[in-house]
Design a protein around this motif. Structure first.
Motif, PDB file in Angstrom:
ATOM      1  N   GLU A  62       0.815  -1.204   0.000  1.00 64.48           N
ATOM      2  CA  GLU A  62       0.000   0.000   0.000  1.00 64.48           C
ATOM      3  C   GLU A  62       0.854   1.262   0.000  1.00 64.48           C
ATOM      4  OE1 GLU A  62      -0.575  -1.813   4.176  1.00 64.48           O
ATOM      5  OE2 GLU A  62       0.190  -2.411   2.225  1.00 64.48           O
ATOM      6  N   LEU A  63       2.019   1.192   0.642  1.00 62.27           N
ATOM      7  CA  LEU A  63       2.913   2.350   0.663  1.00 62.27           C
ATOM      8  C   LEU A  63       3.543   2.586  -0.705  1.00 62.27           C
ATOM      9  CD1 LEU A  63       4.754   1.936   4.092  1.00 62.27           C
ATOM     10  CD2 LEU A  63       2.705   3.246   3.549  1.00 62.27           C
ATOM     11  N   VAL A  64       3.946   1.505  -1.368  1.00 64.48           N
ATOM     12  CA  VAL A  64       4.551   1.628  -2.693  1.00 64.48           C
ATOM     13  C   VAL A  64       3.536   2.193  -3.685  1.00 64.48           C
ATOM     14  CG1 VAL A  64       5.672   0.379  -4.566  1.00 64.48           C
ATOM     15  CG2 VAL A  64       6.113  -0.278  -2.204  1.00 64.48           C
ATOM     16  N   ILE A  65       2.303   1.704  -3.624  1.00 63.46           N
ATOM     17  CA  ILE A  65       1.270   2.191  -4.541  1.00 63.46           C
ATOM     18  C   ILE A  65       0.952   3.650  -4.259  1.00 63.46           C
ATOM     19  CG2 ILE A  65      -1.145   1.922  -5.213  1.00 63.46           C
ATOM     20  CD1 ILE A  65      -0.835  -1.078  -4.683  1.00 63.46           C
ATOM     21  N   LEU A  66       0.821   4.003  -2.971  1.00 65.04           N
ATOM     22  CA  LEU A  66       0.517   5.386  -2.611  1.00 65.04           C
ATOM     23  C   LEU A  66       1.624   6.326  -3.071  1.00 65.04           C
ATOM     24  CD1 LEU A  66      -1.276   7.442  -1.191  1.00 65.04           C
ATOM     25  CD2 LEU A  66      -0.112   6.881   0.960  1.00 65.04           C
ATOM     26  N   GLU A  67       2.878   5.931  -2.840  1.00 68.15           N
ATOM     27  CA  GLU A  67       3.995   6.779  -3.258  1.00 68.15           C
ATOM     28  C   GLU A  67       4.025   6.931  -4.780  1.00 68.15           C
ATOM     29  OE1 GLU A  67       8.887   7.047  -2.906  1.00 68.15           O
ATOM     30  OE2 GLU A  67       7.798   5.347  -2.039  1.00 68.15           O
ATOM     31  N   THR A  68       3.747   5.852  -5.503  1.00 65.18           N
ATOM     32  CA  THR A  68       3.762   5.912  -6.969  1.00 65.18           C
ATOM     33  C   THR A  68       2.668   6.832  -7.490  1.00 65.18           C
ATOM     34  OG1 THR A  68       4.593   3.635  -7.027  1.00 65.18           O
ATOM     35  CG2 THR A  68       3.696   4.536  -9.072  1.00 65.18           C
ATOM     36  N   VAL A  69       1.472   6.727  -6.915  1.00 66.50           N
ATOM     37  CA  VAL A  69       0.354   7.565  -7.357  1.00 66.50           C
ATOM     38  C   VAL A  69       0.643   9.038  -7.081  1.00 66.50           C
ATOM     39  CG1 VAL A  69      -2.066   8.128  -6.950  1.00 66.50           C
ATOM     40  CG2 VAL A  69      -1.364   5.738  -7.145  1.00 66.50           C
ATOM     41  N   VAL A  70       1.094   9.335  -5.859  1.00 61.67           N
ATOM     42  CA  VAL A  70       1.365  10.736  -5.499  1.00 61.67           C
ATOM     43  C   VAL A  70       2.504  11.299  -6.337  1.00 61.67           C
ATOM     44  CG1 VAL A  70       2.111  12.269  -3.640  1.00 61.67           C
ATOM     45  CG2 VAL A  70       0.476  10.444  -3.163  1.00 61.67           C
ATOM     46  N   ALA A  71       3.558  10.503  -6.539  1.00 58.18           N
ATOM     47  CA  ALA A  71       4.688  10.972  -7.340  1.00 58.18           C
ATOM     48  C   ALA A  71       4.263  11.229  -8.783  1.00 58.18           C
ATOM     49  CB  ALA A  71       5.822   9.951  -7.295  1.00 58.18           C
ATOM     50  N   SER A  72       3.427  10.379  -9.335  1.00 58.24           N
ATOM     51  CA  SER A  72       2.973  10.557 -10.716  1.00 58.24           C
ATOM     52  C   SER A  72       2.112  11.813 -10.859  1.00 58.24           C
ATOM     53  CB  SER A  72       2.185   9.329 -11.172  1.00 58.24           C
ATOM     54  OG  SER A  72       2.981   8.158 -11.107  1.00 58.24           O
ATOM     55  N   ILE A  73       1.211  12.037  -9.902  1.00 56.49           N
ATOM     56  CA  ILE A  73       0.363  13.225  -9.953  1.00 56.49           C
ATOM     57  C   ILE A  73       1.201  14.486  -9.805  1.00 56.49           C
ATOM     58  CG2 ILE A  73      -1.472  14.485  -8.755  1.00 56.49           C
ATOM     59  CD1 ILE A  73      -2.704  11.802  -8.015  1.00 56.49           C
ATOM     60  N   THR A  74       2.165  14.461  -8.894  1.00 65.81           N
ATOM     61  CA  THR A  74       3.018  15.631  -8.689  1.00 65.81           C
ATOM     62  C   THR A  74       3.905  15.886  -9.899  1.00 65.81           C
ATOM     63  OG1 THR A  74       3.058  15.008  -6.342  1.00 65.81           O
ATOM     64  CG2 THR A  74       4.558  16.750  -7.044  1.00 65.81           C
ATOM     65  N   LEU A  75       4.398  14.821 -10.518  1.00 68.86           N
ATOM     66  CA  LEU A  75       5.178  14.978 -11.750  1.00 68.86           C
ATOM     67  C   LEU A  75       4.342  15.637 -12.840  1.00 68.86           C
ATOM     68  CD1 LEU A  75       7.609  14.479 -13.601  1.00 68.86           C
ATOM     69  CD2 LEU A  75       6.742  12.146 -13.968  1.00 68.86           C
ATOM     70  N   LEU A  76       3.094  15.230 -12.966  1.00 70.45           N
ATOM     71  CA  LEU A  76       2.203  15.848 -13.950  1.00 70.45           C
ATOM     72  C   LEU A  76       1.994  17.330 -13.634  1.00 70.45           C
ATOM     73  CD1 LEU A  76       0.297  15.551 -16.372  1.00 70.45           C
ATOM     74  CD2 LEU A  76      -1.511  14.872 -14.753  1.00 70.45           C
ATOM     75  N   ALA A  77       1.851  17.653 -12.342  1.00 66.13           N
ATOM     76  CA  ALA A  77       1.670  19.061 -11.952  1.00 66.13           C
ATOM     77  C   ALA A  77       2.889  19.888 -12.320  1.00 66.13           C
ATOM     78  CB  ALA A  77       1.393  19.145 -10.450  1.00 66.13           C
ATOM     79  N   TYR A  78       4.081  19.359 -12.060  1.00 65.00           N
ATOM     80  CA  TYR A  78       5.307  20.087 -12.412  1.00 65.00           C
ATOM     81  C   TYR A  78       5.442  20.233 -13.927  1.00 65.00           C
ATOM     82  CZ  TYR A  78       7.543  20.512  -7.831  1.00 65.00           C
ATOM     83  OH  TYR A  78       7.867  20.872  -6.548  1.00 65.00           O
ATOM     84  N   THR A  79       5.058  19.204 -14.678  1.00 63.47           N
ATOM     85  CA  THR A  79       5.176  19.253 -16.135  1.00 63.47           C
ATOM     86  C   THR A  79       4.259  20.316 -16.727  1.00 63.47           C
ATOM     87  OG1 THR A  79       5.715  16.884 -16.157  1.00 63.47           O
ATOM     88  CG2 THR A  79       5.051  17.890 -18.234  1.00 63.47           C
ATOM     89  N   VAL A  80       3.005  20.323 -16.293  1.00 60.68           N
ATOM     90  CA  VAL A  80       2.057  21.329 -16.789  1.00 60.68           C
ATOM     91  C   VAL A  80       2.491  22.726 -16.346  1.00 60.68           C
ATOM     92  CG1 VAL A  80      -0.343  22.082 -16.768  1.00 60.68           C
ATOM     93  CG2 VAL A  80       0.188  19.637 -16.790  1.00 60.68           C
ATOM     94  N   ASP A  81       2.986  22.830 -15.121  1.00 62.47           N
ATOM     95  CA  ASP A  81       3.452  24.128 -14.630  1.00 62.47           C
ATOM     96  C   ASP A  81       4.641  24.628 -15.444  1.00 62.47           C
ATOM     97  OD1 ASP A  81       3.529  26.366 -13.002  1.00 62.47           O
ATOM     98  OD2 ASP A  81       4.796  25.411 -11.507  1.00 62.47           O
ATOM     99  N   LEU A  82       5.532  23.718 -15.808  1.00 60.16           N
ATOM    100  CA  LEU A  82       6.670  24.101 -16.649  1.00 60.16           C
ATOM    101  C   LEU A  82       6.194  24.605 -18.005  1.00 60.16           C
ATOM    102  CD1 LEU A  82       9.720  24.243 -17.171  1.00 60.16           C
ATOM    103  CD2 LEU A  82       9.627  21.836 -17.870  1.00 60.16           C
ATOM    104  N   ALA A  83       5.178  23.964 -18.559  1.00 62.32           N
ATOM    105  CA  ALA A  83       4.632  24.406 -19.847  1.00 62.32           C
ATOM    106  C   ALA A  83       4.049  25.817 -19.726  1.00 62.32           C
ATOM    107  CB  ALA A  83       3.563  23.429 -20.324  1.00 62.32           C
ATOM    108  N   PHE A  84       3.330  26.086 -18.629  1.00 61.70           N
ATOM    109  CA  PHE A  84       2.802  27.436 -18.403  1.00 61.70           C
ATOM    110  C   PHE A  84       3.933  28.452 -18.273  1.00 61.70           C
ATOM    111  CE2 PHE A  84      -1.300  25.497 -17.245  1.00 61.70           C
ATOM    112  CZ  PHE A  84      -2.175  26.397 -17.840  1.00 61.70           C
TER     113      PHE A  84
END
Length: 299
Positions: free
Chosen positions: A266-288
């Motif tokens: 459950e910890l590995v899955i939670l970390e993967t989900v949060v890291a993926s969402i945060t990576l997407l946020a940084y990517t979109v923010d970089l585009a802006f």
């Protein structure tokens, strides 16, 4: 000193009602959890001791945002917020959106780490329901603030600002996950993954805190570098670091499946989900940020 001249409509406004809702529901949430008997929280503790940090993190989130919302509510009622050297519109938007995200996570994580491994007592169910209700309150406040004019909701109410809040949310969750990784690390072979992930998350959290301080304190004009270029640099660093961290998360998943490692799934899955969402946020923010820099260079 401001003159307090409250009218009846001040107590029937949308913000007053939703913040009162948040304070009452948030107080109910952590009060119910605090009143739980040790036996209600520690059943099967020998098998799930590694989840204690996440329970503490949920409790901290409930208490912190209750206190912050109560202070904002009181200052808003007394009309003393103009005396605080903080951008009030950015502070309220940040507290509302980040509170909604944190309560959403706590409302999902808490029942998963506690109720899934034991009999669901009435107080546990009531605490989860109260947490979900508080999440709806913060979501409502975020919507009310977002419907205001741009000059009233500030930078944090814009899309880049909301992405910054999402980045802070991701960084906040990595702290307890790293702690749990240290406590549950099965072998020394995974230490390089732990260190790389820890450094990546720590740098990103530090950048998020610096960004929040600059925005909330209205220090953008005092930065040693142009603020828009500084944000673009932070976004680029965040994308690179979270790419590394996300790859490590997927490596952990493969190792757990193929090698049978005893990393809590459950910890590995939670970390993967949060890291993926945060990576997407940084990517979109970089585009802006790149689009903003290009637009300004063409003027």
């Amino acid at each position: 000193m401001p003159v307090i001249a409250l009218e009846a409509r001040d107590f029937t406004s949308s913000l007053f009602l939703v913040r009162t809702w948040e304070v009452l529901s948030g107080c109910t949430t952590f009060s119910l959890v605090a009143s739980l008997e040790p036996s209600e929280l520690n059943k099967n503790s020998s098998n799930h001791q590694h989840l204690n940090t996440l329970r503490i993190f949920c409790m901290f989130s409930w208490c912190f945002f209750f206190t912050l919302t109560l202070l904002i509510h009181i200052l808003s009622i007394m009309q003393f917020h103009s005396l605080i050297p903080i951008s009030w519109k950015n502070l309220t938007m940040t507290a509302a959106v980040l509170g909604a995200l944190m309560y959403l996570t706590a409302s999902v994580v808490f029942p998963c780490i506690v109720m899934a491994h034991q009999r669901a007592t009435p107080r546990l169910v009531a605490a989860v329901v109260a947490s979900c209700t508080t999440f709806l309150g913060y979501t409502s406040e975020s919507y009310v603030l977002h419907t205001q004019a741009q000059e009233l909701r500030g930078y944090m109410g814009s899309m880049p600002g909301l992405l910054k809040i999402l980045q802070v949310w991701g960084g906040c969750h990595m702290i307890p996950l790293i702690v749990e990784g240290v406590l549950g690390l099965p072998t020394f072979a995974h230490s390089w993954q732990l260190w790389v992930s820890s450094v990546s998350y720590s740098v990103c959290v530090l950048m998020s805190l610096v960004t929040l301080v600059v925005i909330l304190g209205d220090f953008a004009g005092r930065c040693f570098l142009p603020f828009d270029k500084l944000l673009a640099g932070f976004s680029l660093i965040g994308v690179l670091l979270y790419m590394v961290a996300t790859v490590i998360c997927f490596i952990k998943i493969l190792q757990q499946r193929d090698l049978g490692q005893r990393i809590p799934p459950e910890l590995v899955i939670l970390e993967t989900v949060v890291a993926s969402i945060t990576l997407l946020a940084y990517t979109v923010d970089l585009a802006f940020s790149i689009k903003l820099l290009c637009d300004r260079s063409h003027k």
